[in-house]
Enzyme design. Structure first.
Site, short mmCIF file in Angstrom:
data_model
loop_
_atom_site.label_atom_id
_atom_site.label_comp_id
_atom_site.label_asym_id
_atom_site.label_seq_id
_atom_site.Cartn_x
_atom_site.Cartn_y
_atom_site.Cartn_z
N LEU A 1 39.69 32.22 74.65
CA LEU A 1 40.30 33.52 74.90
C LEU A 1 40.41 34.18 73.54
O LEU A 1 40.66 33.49 72.53
CB LEU A 1 41.69 33.36 75.51
CG LEU A 1 41.78 32.86 76.95
CD1 LEU A 1 43.24 32.76 77.38
CD2 LEU A 1 41.04 33.80 77.91
N ASP A 2 40.21 35.49 73.48
CA ASP A 2 40.33 36.19 72.20
C ASP A 2 41.75 35.99 71.64
O ASP A 2 42.69 35.72 72.39
CB ASP A 2 40.10 37.70 72.38
CG ASP A 2 38.69 37.99 72.86
OD1 ASP A 2 37.79 37.14 72.65
OD2 ASP A 2 38.49 39.06 73.45
N LYS A 3 41.87 36.23 70.35
CA LYS A 3 43.18 36.06 69.70
C LYS A 3 44.25 36.93 70.39
O LYS A 3 45.39 36.50 70.58
CB LYS A 3 43.05 36.46 68.22
CG LYS A 3 44.28 36.20 67.42
CD LYS A 3 44.06 36.51 65.97
CE LYS A 3 45.37 36.48 65.22
NZ LYS A 3 45.26 36.98 63.86
N LYS B 1 36.12 43.05 77.68
CA LYS B 1 36.28 44.24 76.83
C LYS B 1 34.96 45.00 76.74
O LYS B 1 34.94 46.24 76.81
CB LYS B 1 36.75 43.83 75.43
CG LYS B 1 38.18 43.27 75.42
CD LYS B 1 38.52 42.75 74.05
CE LYS B 1 39.88 42.06 74.04
NZ LYS B 1 40.08 41.22 72.89
#
Ligand code: URA
Length: 242
Positions: free
Chosen positions: A102-104, A190
């Site tokens: 998962l992205d930061k 995104k």
């Protein structure tokens, strides 16, 4: 398994530390003192103790975390905090790693395990299990976006996504949505919204295959072990056609 490896694995320090500890005579297997680090023990069948306390050894660990924003989905990083920093020592010593990323700045459901086979199975492109996200979007998400995502959209690198299921929860200058995808391309959600001229302003994963995030039970930053039933469900998770 060698006694020094077992004790190091469950958190009694390095093999060197363990060797020193063994010399003091505090380690027993079925009541017999073990001082030789080379001795083999079977933690499933033998009663291994340190200072009288039983060693609980698990080869594999399976965790579900409600990941907070601000942590990397990695096992280590020189500068930034990783999700491993959120684990208790007793879980971190099993050396789990995140199943996918998962992205930061993304929150929500993250599985961690040291079972490479299960992780591979869940992430392999052939078996990519569905993942559902809740997101807030800058811009008005419309029916035409649902259609576009169903057909597949072209990302900035020319890749065309597999069909995704988009559900609009609220639409306006800011919209809220659920999206289910079966792939795991870098920044996929995104970039999918970018391809239709909109921006994800908040992203949270709420399910992965058969496992759902219960936010009443797991507050942000918390984690727990998966149950045997949940692990079985994951082993049998099937890809779906959207
Ligand atoms: N898609 C993204 O863009 N980010 C994530 O963290 C997960 C899916």
């Amino acid at each position: 398994m060698r006694i020094d490896k077992l004790l190091a694995n469950v958190g009694y320090g390095s093999r060197k530390d363990v060797k020193k500890m063994l010399k003091t005579g505090v380690v027993k297997a079925d009541g017999e003192v073990i001082k030789d680090p080379k001795i083999h023990v079977n933690p499933d069948e033998q009663h291994v103790t340190v200072n009288g306390e039983k060693i609980e050894y698990k080869e594999f660990v399976y965790l579900i975390m409600n990941k907070p924003a601000g942590y990397l989905s990695a096992t280590e990083d020189e500068l930034q905090e990783t999700v491993i920093d959120l684990l208790e020592m007793e879980d971190a010593v099993c050396q789990p790693f995140p199943v996918g990323r998962l992205d930061k700045d993304t929150e929500g459901l993250l599985l961690l395990t040291n079972d490479g086979q299960l992780s591979h199975q869940l992430l392999s492109p052939k078996k990519h299990v569905p993942k559902t996200y809740y997101a807030t979007i800058l811009g008005s998400v419309k029916e035409e976006d649902i259609e576009a995502f169903k057909k597949g959209v072209e990302l900035d690198d020319g890749y065309v996504t597999k069909p995704a299921d988009l559900e609009i929860l609220t639409s306006g200058n800011q919209s809220t949505i659920h999206i289910t995808i079966t792939e795991g391309k870098y920044h996929q959600v995104k970039r999918m919204f970018e391809s239709v001229g909109k921006k994800v302003t908040y992203l949270k994963r709420i399910s992965m295959g058969p496992i759902k995030l219960d936010e009443d039970e797991l507050k942000i930053g918390e984690y727990r072990e998966l149950t045997e039933d949940e692990i079985e469900l994951l082993r049998h998770a099937q890809p779906i056609e959207l």
